[in-house]
Design a protein around this motif. Structure first.
Motif, PDB file in Angstrom:
ATOM      1  N   PHE A 125       1.531  19.492  23.526  1.00 51.33           N
ATOM      2  CA  PHE A 125       2.837  19.728  24.059  1.00 51.33           C
ATOM      3  C   PHE A 125       3.352  20.985  24.083  1.00 51.33           C
ATOM      4  CE2 PHE A 125       2.697  15.470  21.944  1.00 51.33           C
ATOM      5  CZ  PHE A 125       3.243  14.721  22.967  1.00 51.33           C
ATOM      6  N   GLY A 126       2.968  21.754  23.116  1.00 46.84           N
ATOM      7  CA  GLY A 126       3.273  23.303  23.208  1.00 46.84           C
ATOM      8  C   GLY A 126       4.406  23.637  22.601  1.00 46.84           C
ATOM      9  N   CYS A 127       5.206  22.472  21.835  1.00 46.52           N
ATOM     10  CA  CYS A 127       6.293  22.730  21.332  1.00 46.52           C
ATOM     11  C   CYS A 127       6.708  21.444  20.475  1.00 46.52           C
ATOM     12  CB  CYS A 127       7.460  23.247  22.544  1.00 46.52           C
ATOM     13  SG  CYS A 127       7.927  21.720  23.413  1.00 46.52           S
ATOM     14  N   ARG A 128       7.714  21.552  19.683  1.00 48.94           N
ATOM     15  CA  ARG A 128       8.066  20.443  18.954  1.00 48.94           C
ATOM     16  C   ARG A 128       8.681  19.415  19.832  1.00 48.94           C
ATOM     17  NH1 ARG A 128      12.252  21.873  14.414  1.00 48.94           N
ATOM     18  NH2 ARG A 128      12.235  19.852  14.028  1.00 48.94           N
ATOM     19  N   VAL A 129       8.420  18.095  19.531  1.00 49.25           N
ATOM     20  CA  VAL A 129       8.894  17.218  20.439  1.00 49.25           C
ATOM     21  C   VAL A 129       9.802  16.273  19.686  1.00 49.25           C
ATOM     22  CG1 VAL A 129       7.662  17.505  22.222  1.00 49.25           C
ATOM     23  CG2 VAL A 129       6.822  15.706  20.527  1.00 49.25           C
ATOM     24  N   ALA A 130      10.590  15.534  20.158  1.00 57.20           N
ATOM     25  CA  ALA A 130      11.260  14.461  19.549  1.00 57.20           C
ATOM     26  C   ALA A 130      10.444  13.116  19.132  1.00 57.20           C
ATOM     27  CB  ALA A 130      12.562  13.945  20.292  1.00 57.20           C
ATOM     28  N   HIS A 131      10.639  12.114  18.149  1.00 59.81           N
ATOM     29  CA  HIS A 131       9.929  11.049  18.214  1.00 59.81           C
ATOM     30  C   HIS A 131      10.215  10.128  19.243  1.00 59.81           C
ATOM     31  CE1 HIS A 131      10.581  12.815  13.976  1.00 59.81           C
ATOM     32  NE2 HIS A 131       9.700  12.054  13.732  1.00 59.81           N
ATOM     33  N   GLY A 132       9.370   9.249  19.492  1.00 61.04           N
ATOM     34  CA  GLY A 132       9.627   8.323  20.647  1.00 61.04           C
ATOM     35  C   GLY A 132      10.548   7.313  20.155  1.00 61.04           C
ATOM     36  N   LEU A 133      10.774   6.966  19.098  1.00 60.09           N
ATOM     37  CA  LEU A 133      11.863   5.947  18.672  1.00 60.09           C
ATOM     38  C   LEU A 133      13.207   6.788  18.539  1.00 60.09           C
ATOM     39  CD1 LEU A 133       9.596   3.598  16.420  1.00 60.09           C
ATOM     40  CD2 LEU A 133      10.792   3.168  18.638  1.00 60.09           C
ATOM     41  N   MET A 134      13.132   7.900  18.342  1.00 63.47           N
ATOM     42  CA  MET A 134      14.278   8.803  18.545  1.00 63.47           C
ATOM     43  C   MET A 134      14.933   8.543  19.690  1.00 63.47           C
ATOM     44  SD  MET A 134      15.126  12.554  17.555  1.00 63.47           S
ATOM     45  CE  MET A 134      16.663  13.487  17.868  1.00 63.47           C
ATOM     46  N   GLY A 135      13.987   8.528  20.724  1.00 63.41           N
ATOM     47  CA  GLY A 135      14.621   8.448  22.212  1.00 63.41           C
ATOM     48  C   GLY A 135      15.357   7.015  22.393  1.00 63.41           C
ATOM     49  N   LEU A 136      14.684   6.004  21.985  1.00 61.59           N
ATOM     50  CA  LEU A 136      15.185   4.806  21.935  1.00 61.59           C
ATOM     51  C   LEU A 136      16.404   4.705  21.246  1.00 61.59           C
ATOM     52  CD1 LEU A 136      15.112   1.726  22.643  1.00 61.59           C
ATOM     53  CD2 LEU A 136      13.393   1.390  21.023  1.00 61.59           C
ATOM     54  N   ASP A 152      14.732  16.780  12.837  1.00 57.17           N
ATOM     55  CA  ASP A 152      14.561  17.055  11.412  1.00 57.17           C
ATOM     56  C   ASP A 152      15.408  15.895  10.730  1.00 57.17           C
ATOM     57  OD1 ASP A 152      13.127  19.021  11.961  1.00 57.17           O
ATOM     58  OD2 ASP A 152      14.557  20.680  11.237  1.00 57.17           O
ATOM     59  N   ALA A 153      16.647  15.644  11.131  1.00 57.09           N
ATOM     60  CA  ALA A 153      17.374  14.451  10.645  1.00 57.09           C
ATOM     61  C   ALA A 153      16.509  13.056  10.811  1.00 57.09           C
ATOM     62  CB  ALA A 153      18.849  14.510  10.928  1.00 57.09           C
ATOM     63  N   TYR A 154      16.220  12.837  12.093  1.00 56.06           N
ATOM     64  CA  TYR A 154      15.508  11.700  12.126  1.00 56.06           C
ATOM     65  C   TYR A 154      14.346  11.435  11.492  1.00 56.06           C
ATOM     66  CZ  TYR A 154      14.042   7.588  14.879  1.00 56.06           C
ATOM     67  OH  TYR A 154      13.299   6.425  15.122  1.00 56.06           O
ATOM     68  N   ALA A 155      13.362  12.610  11.255  1.00 52.68           N
ATOM     69  CA  ALA A 155      12.365  12.563  10.367  1.00 52.68           C
ATOM     70  C   ALA A 155      12.666  12.073   9.076  1.00 52.68           C
ATOM     71  CB  ALA A 155      11.496  13.815  10.360  1.00 52.68           C
ATOM     72  N   GLU A 156      13.684  12.731   8.374  1.00 55.72           N
ATOM     73  CA  GLU A 156      14.264  12.348   7.092  1.00 55.72           C
ATOM     74  C   GLU A 156      14.676  10.950   7.019  1.00 55.72           C
ATOM     75  OE1 GLU A 156      17.123  14.048   3.521  1.00 55.72           O
ATOM     76  OE2 GLU A 156      17.051  15.055   5.439  1.00 55.72           O
ATOM     77  N   LEU A 157      15.268  10.445   8.140  1.00 52.92           N
ATOM     78  CA  LEU A 157      15.890   9.175   8.132  1.00 52.92           C
ATOM     79  C   LEU A 157      14.750   8.173   7.966  1.00 52.92           C
ATOM     80  CD1 LEU A 157      18.386   7.228   8.287  1.00 52.92           C
ATOM     81  CD2 LEU A 157      17.750   7.436  10.882  1.00 52.92           C
ATOM     82  N   THR A 158      13.728   8.511   8.650  1.00 52.76           N
ATOM     83  CA  THR A 158      12.874   7.477   8.896  1.00 52.76           C
ATOM     84  C   THR A 158      11.359   7.510   8.088  1.00 52.76           C
ATOM     85  OG1 THR A 158      11.575   8.792  10.597  1.00 52.76           O
ATOM     86  CG2 THR A 158      13.128   7.063  11.337  1.00 52.76           C
ATOM     87  N   GLY A 159      11.304   8.700   7.919  1.00 53.63           N
ATOM     88  CA  GLY A 159      10.145   9.191   6.846  1.00 53.63           C
ATOM     89  C   GLY A 159       8.840   9.529   7.677  1.00 53.63           C
ATOM     90  N   ASP A 160       9.172   9.733   8.916  1.00 53.88           N
ATOM     91  CA  ASP A 160       7.825   9.920  10.090  1.00 53.88           C
ATOM     92  C   ASP A 160       8.069  11.711  10.129  1.00 53.88           C
ATOM     93  OD1 ASP A 160       6.352  10.667  11.917  1.00 53.88           O
ATOM     94  OD2 ASP A 160       7.125   8.993  13.236  1.00 53.88           O
ATOM     95  N   TYR A 161       7.072  12.087   9.104  1.00 50.52           N
ATOM     96  CA  TYR A 161       6.913  13.739   9.180  1.00 50.52           C
ATOM     97  C   TYR A 161       5.741  14.134  10.277  1.00 50.52           C
ATOM     98  CZ  TYR A 161      10.693  13.443   5.722  1.00 50.52           C
ATOM     99  OH  TYR A 161      11.592  13.126   5.036  1.00 50.52           O
ATOM    100  N   THR A 162       5.566  13.380  10.993  1.00 49.11           N
ATOM    101  CA  THR A 162       4.130  13.929  11.853  1.00 49.11           C
ATOM    102  C   THR A 162       4.485  15.353  12.292  1.00 49.11           C
ATOM    103  OG1 THR A 162       4.009  11.542  12.623  1.00 49.11           O
ATOM    104  CG2 THR A 162       2.800  13.260  13.896  1.00 49.11           C
ATOM    105  N   PRO A 163       3.609  16.179  12.405  1.00 56.49           N
ATOM    106  CA  PRO A 163       3.572  17.439  12.128  1.00 56.49           C
ATOM    107  C   PRO A 163       4.009  17.823  13.776  1.00 56.49           C
ATOM    108  CG  PRO A 163       1.414  17.173  10.982  1.00 56.49           C
ATOM    109  CD  PRO A 163       2.170  15.724  11.585  1.00 56.49           C
TER     110      PRO A 163
END
Length: 159
Positions: free
Chosen positions: A61-72, A37-48
């Motif tokens: 995916f069957g569950c929430r997943v992290a943004h790909g760029l969050m992994g990087l 959620d913090a990463y979504a707020e930081l980047t503005g990427d609120y993809t469901p």
């Protein structure tokens, strides 16, 4: 902001201190819903699939997943927490692949190796290092991988 204290036992390295084949594995990082959620707020990427539990549960995916760029971003941050680290330099770029989803509850680490090295042609006093890296989860599965290209200061008087 509270900045964590790190008690490193080794000094930061100049480019000249690195050797091809040197490697290091980072401390761990636990992925939580709050961090996504913090990463979504930081980047503005609120993809469901990242922020909406019901949507994500119904996705492939069957569950929430992290943004790909969050992994990087996590991989880069973990790299700075390793005992094997360089004096501050300049990032020249990343080549990075997303292999598996990163899920809430995953515990991540990054492992990097010093790949190729060369003295900078355009900036005397600097060297370039390529760090092939893998971000892996608690099951040993590589979820993302690639390489980071860095320009690092050379040890004064060695060039």
């Amino acid at each position: 902001m509270i900045i964590p204290k790190f008690n490193f036992t080794t000094p930061e390295r100049y480019w000249d201190d690195a050797r091809e084949g040197d490697s290091c594995t980072s401390p761990t990082y636990e992925v939580t819903g709050a961090r996504i959620d913090a990463y979504a707020e930081l980047t503005g990427d609120y993809t469901p699939v990242h922020v909406d539990e019901a949507y994500a549960n119904a996705s492939h995916f069957g569950c929430r997943v992290a943004h790909g760029l969050m992994g990087l971003s996590v991989a880069d941050g973990l790299k700075t927490q390793c005992e094997y680290r360089f004096l501050p330099g300049m990032s020249l770029g990343w080549t990075w692949d997303f292999l598996l989803p990163i899920k809430i509850g995953d515990v991540l680490q990054v492992r990097f190796t010093v790949g190729s090295m060369r003295a900078s042609k355009s900036k005397p006093g600097w060297g370039i290092v390529v760090l092939p890296s893998e971000l892996f989860n608690q099951h040993g599965q590589v979820v993302q991988k690639g390489e980071h290209r860095l320009m690092i200061p050379r040890r004064p008087g060695t060039y």
